[in-house]
Enzyme design. Sequence first.
Site, PDB file in Angstrom:
ATOM      1  N   LYS A 197      -5.170   3.175  -3.478  1.00 27.89           N
ATOM      2  CA  LYS A 197      -4.562   2.551  -2.307  1.00 27.89           C
ATOM      3  C   LYS A 197      -5.537   2.479  -1.132  1.00 27.89           C
ATOM      4  O   LYS A 197      -5.500   1.533  -0.339  1.00 27.89           O
ATOM      5  CB  LYS A 197      -3.280   3.297  -1.903  1.00 27.89           C
ATOM      6  CG  LYS A 197      -2.136   3.120  -2.892  1.00 27.89           C
ATOM      7  CD  LYS A 197      -1.765   1.650  -3.090  1.00 27.89           C
ATOM      8  CE  LYS A 197      -0.506   1.478  -3.931  1.00 27.89           C
ATOM      9  NZ  LYS A 197      -0.180   0.066  -4.183  1.00 27.89           N
ATOM     10  N   TYR A 220      -4.070   7.598  -7.338  1.00 23.82           N
ATOM     11  CA  TYR A 220      -3.244   6.694  -6.540  1.00 23.82           C
ATOM     12  C   TYR A 220      -3.782   6.624  -5.110  1.00 23.82           C
ATOM     13  O   TYR A 220      -3.912   5.532  -4.534  1.00 23.82           O
ATOM     14  CB  TYR A 220      -1.806   7.204  -6.555  1.00 23.82           C
ATOM     15  CG  TYR A 220      -0.801   6.344  -5.845  1.00 23.82           C
ATOM     16  CD1 TYR A 220      -0.328   5.175  -6.429  1.00 23.82           C
ATOM     17  CD2 TYR A 220      -0.283   6.715  -4.606  1.00 23.82           C
ATOM     18  CE1 TYR A 220       0.623   4.389  -5.795  1.00 23.82           C
ATOM     19  CE2 TYR A 220       0.671   5.938  -3.962  1.00 23.82           C
ATOM     20  CZ  TYR A 220       1.115   4.775  -4.565  1.00 23.82           C
ATOM     21  OH  TYR A 220       2.054   3.997  -3.932  1.00 23.82           O
ATOM     22  N   SER A 242       0.840  -1.189   0.000  1.00 20.88           N
ATOM     23  CA  SER A 242       0.000   0.000   0.000  1.00 20.88           C
ATOM     24  C   SER A 242       0.878   1.244   0.000  1.00 20.88           C
ATOM     25  O   SER A 242       1.963   1.263  -0.587  1.00 20.88           O
ATOM     26  CB  SER A 242      -0.943  -0.041   1.203  1.00 20.88           C
ATOM     27  OG  SER A 242      -1.813   1.064   1.210  1.00 20.88           O
TER      28      SER A 242
END
Length: 260
Positions: free
Chosen positions: A163, A159, A145
Amino acid sequence: MPRFDPHPERRPAVVTGASSGIGAATATALAAAGHPVALGARRLERCEELAATIRAGGGEAFAHPLDVGDTGSVEAFASAAEDALGPVEVVVSGAGDLDAARIHELDPDEFAAQVQIHLVGAHRLVSRFVPGMVARRRGDVVFVSSDVVRVPRTRMGAYVASKNGVEGMARAMQMELEGTGVRASIVRPGPTATGMGMGWDAQTTGEVLDEWVKWGVARHPYFLRPSDVAAAITAVVSAPRGAHLSLVELQPEAPLEEAK
C-alpha cells in the site's frame, strides 16, 4: 467559457475486487449514481450475481473474470468491458487480500505474491486504461489504499509495503497527469469490516488484535462499513471537473460516550 467541459452523461466504470467487500459496495454505489459498471474478480459467480442485482434495480452492469496478478487476464477483462460498456471513464483499483504473518516469518514468494496483487496489479490496470483516458483528456483513477500507510500495523508487512507502493505510484501519477484532464486519487480507509482477514483462525486473530492494542492502533471496536468507503469513492469521481479530491482518508467513528 468554463475551464473544463462537464463530465459526459455516460461514464462507464470498472471495479476490481468486485466480488465482495469494498469492491462490491463500490460497484453498487456507482451503479446507483448512474454509472454503467464492469465488475471484475476471480470469483466470477459472485460478480455475476451482483451484476444481476444491479440490472434488476435498473442499472447497467457487466461481469467478467479478472485476476489482476495476470497481465493477460487484465487485457481480456479490459477489452470485454469496453466492448460491453464503451470507453472506460472511471477505474477503481482495490483488489487484494492479506496474510497475518510477521515479515521475517513470511515466505518470500508469499510476500511477492501480495505485492504482485496490490501494487503490480494496480499498475496493470493503469497501463491498460489510463492511456485512453489521456487521449480523451478526462477520466478518474481511484486507488483504494489503507491507513497502514500512515500508521503501520504488525502482521501485515507485505500489505503495508504494497500500500505504501500504491500511494507512491499514485502521487507520482498525479504529478505526471497534471494538465491531462485525468485525475488520480487515493481513498485511504481505516479499519473496515470486509472479508479480508476472515480466514484467520481464532488464535491468530486474537494475537493480531492484542498487538494492535499494544501499539495504539485499535482505539475502539468500531469498523467502517464497505458502503462508507464506497460513498467516499463515489464522491471522489463525482467531483466536478476542475476539482480534484487527491487524498481522502476515512476513519470509523468511536462509539458514543454515555451522557454524563
